[in-house]
Design an enzyme around this catalytic site. Sequence first.
Site, PDB file in Angstrom:
ATOM      1  N   PHE A   1       0.880  -1.168   0.000  1.00 30.70           N
ATOM      2  CA  PHE A   1       0.000   0.000   0.000  1.00 30.70           C
ATOM      3  C   PHE A   1       0.908   1.206   0.000  1.00 30.70           C
ATOM      4  O   PHE A   1       2.060   1.137  -0.417  1.00 30.70           O
ATOM      5  CB  PHE A   1      -0.979  -0.052   1.179  1.00 30.70           C
ATOM      6  CG  PHE A   1      -0.350  -0.211   2.517  1.00 30.70           C
ATOM      7  CD1 PHE A   1       0.070   0.896   3.220  1.00 30.70           C
ATOM      8  CD2 PHE A   1      -0.182  -1.471   3.088  1.00 30.70           C
ATOM      9  CE1 PHE A   1       0.642   0.758   4.464  1.00 30.70           C
ATOM     10  CE2 PHE A   1       0.386  -1.616   4.334  1.00 30.70           C
ATOM     11  CZ  PHE A   1       0.808  -0.506   5.035  1.00 30.70           C
ATOM     12  N   CYS A   2       0.398   2.322   0.465  1.00 29.09           N
ATOM     13  CA  CYS A   2       1.124   3.572   0.423  1.00 29.09           C
ATOM     14  C   CYS A   2       2.525   3.447   0.999  1.00 29.09           C
ATOM     15  O   CYS A   2       2.651   2.773   1.989  1.00 29.09           O
ATOM     16  CB  CYS A   2       0.424   4.635   1.218  1.00 29.09           C
ATOM     17  SG  CYS A   2      -1.207   4.131   1.624  1.00 29.09           S
ATOM     18  N   PRO A   3       3.539   4.051   0.504  1.00 32.42           N
ATOM     19  CA  PRO A   3       3.528   4.955  -0.630  1.00 32.42           C
ATOM     20  C   PRO A   3       3.223   4.265  -1.968  1.00 32.42           C
ATOM     21  O   PRO A   3       2.946   4.954  -2.934  1.00 32.42           O
ATOM     22  CB  PRO A   3       4.944   5.544  -0.648  1.00 32.42           C
ATOM     23  CG  PRO A   3       5.649   5.060   0.557  1.00 32.42           C
ATOM     24  CD  PRO A   3       4.852   3.946   1.138  1.00 32.42           C
TER      25      PRO A   3
END
Lengths: 80, 355
Positions: free
Chosen positions: A17-19
Site C-alpha cells: 500500500f502507500c507509498p
Amino acid sequence: MSEEPKVDRLIDARNTFCPGPLMELIRAIKEAKVGEVIGVLSSDTGSKRDIPLWTSKAGHKLIGIYEKAGYAEIVVQKIK
Amino acid sequence: MSKKIVIVGGGPAGTIVANLLTKKLKKEEASVTVIDKTGRHVYEPGLLYVTLSDQDPKGIVKDEKDILNKKVRLIVDEATKIDTKRKMVEMKSGNRFDYDYLIIATGARLCPEEVPGLKEAAYHFYTVDEALKLKDALEKFDKGKIVIGVGGVPYKCPPAPAEIACFLDYKLRKRKTRDKVEIHYLSPLPRIFPIESVDPIVNKIFEKEGIKYTTFFNVESVDPKRKEVHSLEGETIGYDLLILIPPHRGSKVIEDSGLGDRGGWVPTDRYTLKVKGYDDVYAIGDATDLPISKSGAAAHYEAKVVANNIASEIKGIESRDKYNGKVVCLCDAGNKAIYMIILQSPLVPDGSIVC
Ligand SMILES: Cc1cc2nc3c(=O)[nH]c(=O)nc-3n(C[C@H](O)[C@H](O)[C@H](O)COP(=O)(O)OP(=O)(O)OC[C@H]3O[C@@H](n4cnc5c(N)ncnc54)[C@H](O)[C@@H]3O)c2cc1C
C-alpha cells in the site's frame, strides 16, 4: 502486446500500500540513467491509472502494461 | 553457550527488539548489545509539537540507557562496517563486536544535499534543531506564501507534510494572520494524501480551509535566489518560506558495507525480516527496503516478530512468526481532528487490504 520488453530493473511492488507502486517507480526513475527501462509489478489496480498519468506528466515513456495472474507489469523508460 | 545478539541502532526499532529479547531470553541463553552513535532517543512524532506548539524539546529526547532494559548492554559508538563474512561489526573507535545474530535497525538518514538548493533554502522539522529553526522562522512570518512538500521518496511518516499544512493553517487562524498567508502544498502523488481511502477527508479540509495544492510535484531543485521550486514534471512554484522534507537514504554504514540497494535500504524478506541472502542477519524499522510506510509503528510490529523468532530459534522451538505488514498512524490536523489510520498490508496472502 505479447512480446515483453527487457527491463534494466524490476521492482516487485505487489501487495503493497502507500507509498505504493507509483512512489517506488518515481524513486527508481530518479535513481535510473536516461534510457533505462523499469518494470513495476503491481497488484493495485490504481497503478494502471496513476502510473501512465504520472509517466506522461513527467515526460517519460510508457512502454506497456502487461496483465499477469492477479497483477500487472507496468514498464516505463526514463527519457530525460 | 550463550548467543551474542548485536543490534545496530537505538531508535524505536532497535530499542523495542532489545527489550523484548532480554525479556524472552535468560542470560545463559543470550547477551543483547545495542550500538547507537548518539546514545539519545528522539520521539520524532513530538517534533510537530516542537515546531507548532510549546513542546519543550527536552520532553521528547531521552537517554537511550534510560529506556533500555538494564540487562541490555549499550555501546555509544558509530558502526562503520558490518562484516557479514566474519560476523562482526567494526566501530569508529576501533572496537569490534562479533555476533551470532545481527539486527540492523539503523533507520533513515536525511540527505538535503541530494536536491540542489534545498539545504540553503528550505526549512524542515525532521530533527530537533531544524524544528526549532522552523518554529523561529514561522513566528516571524506574518505575510506571504508558505510552500510545503517533500524533497524525495521514500520519506518517513508519509502523512507528516499534510499534517503540518493543516496544523499551520490552524495556528495562523489563531494568530489572526491566515488571511495574509497563502499555504501551498506540493504532493508527489496524484492526490494530496498518500492513502487513497483517506484522501477525500484531507481533501475536504484543504478545500474548506483554502489550502492550495499541486499534485504530481516531485521536487527536482530549488533556486534560493529566485525563491522557486522546480519539479521533475517540469513545473515551477514560487515561495516566501519553504518547508521541504529532505530526501532520505539508508545509513552510511549500510552503504559502506555493501548491504544496501541504490537508496541505501537493506533488501529484507517481507515475512521473516531476514536480510535477503542471510540466515543470521535481520533488518527492521526504517532501514529496510520494504515498500510500506516508514514509521515507528511498523518498526514496533517488526521488532516483535524478530524478537519472537530469534528467541524461538535459540530455545529450539520450531514455530516462527511472520510480519503481516501492519502499520498504525495517528494524524493530528490542528484543532480539526485526530485521525487514526490502521493499515494492514496484504503481505500474507490472506490479509485484507485497507487502502
Ligand atoms: C516529524 C515526524 C513525525 C513522525 N510521526 C510518526 C507517527 O506519528 N507515527 C509513527 O509510527 N511514526 C512516525 N514517525 C516516524 C518514526 O519516527 C520513524 O519511522 C522511527 O523513528 C523509525 O525507527 P527506527 O528505529 O527504524 O529508526 P531511527 O529512529 O532513525 O533510529 C535509528 C538509530 O540508529 C542510529 N544509527 C544509525 N546509523 C548508525 C551507525 N552507523 N552506528 C550506530 N548507530 C547508528 C541512529 O543514531 C538512530 O538512533 C515520524 C517521524 C517524523 C520525523
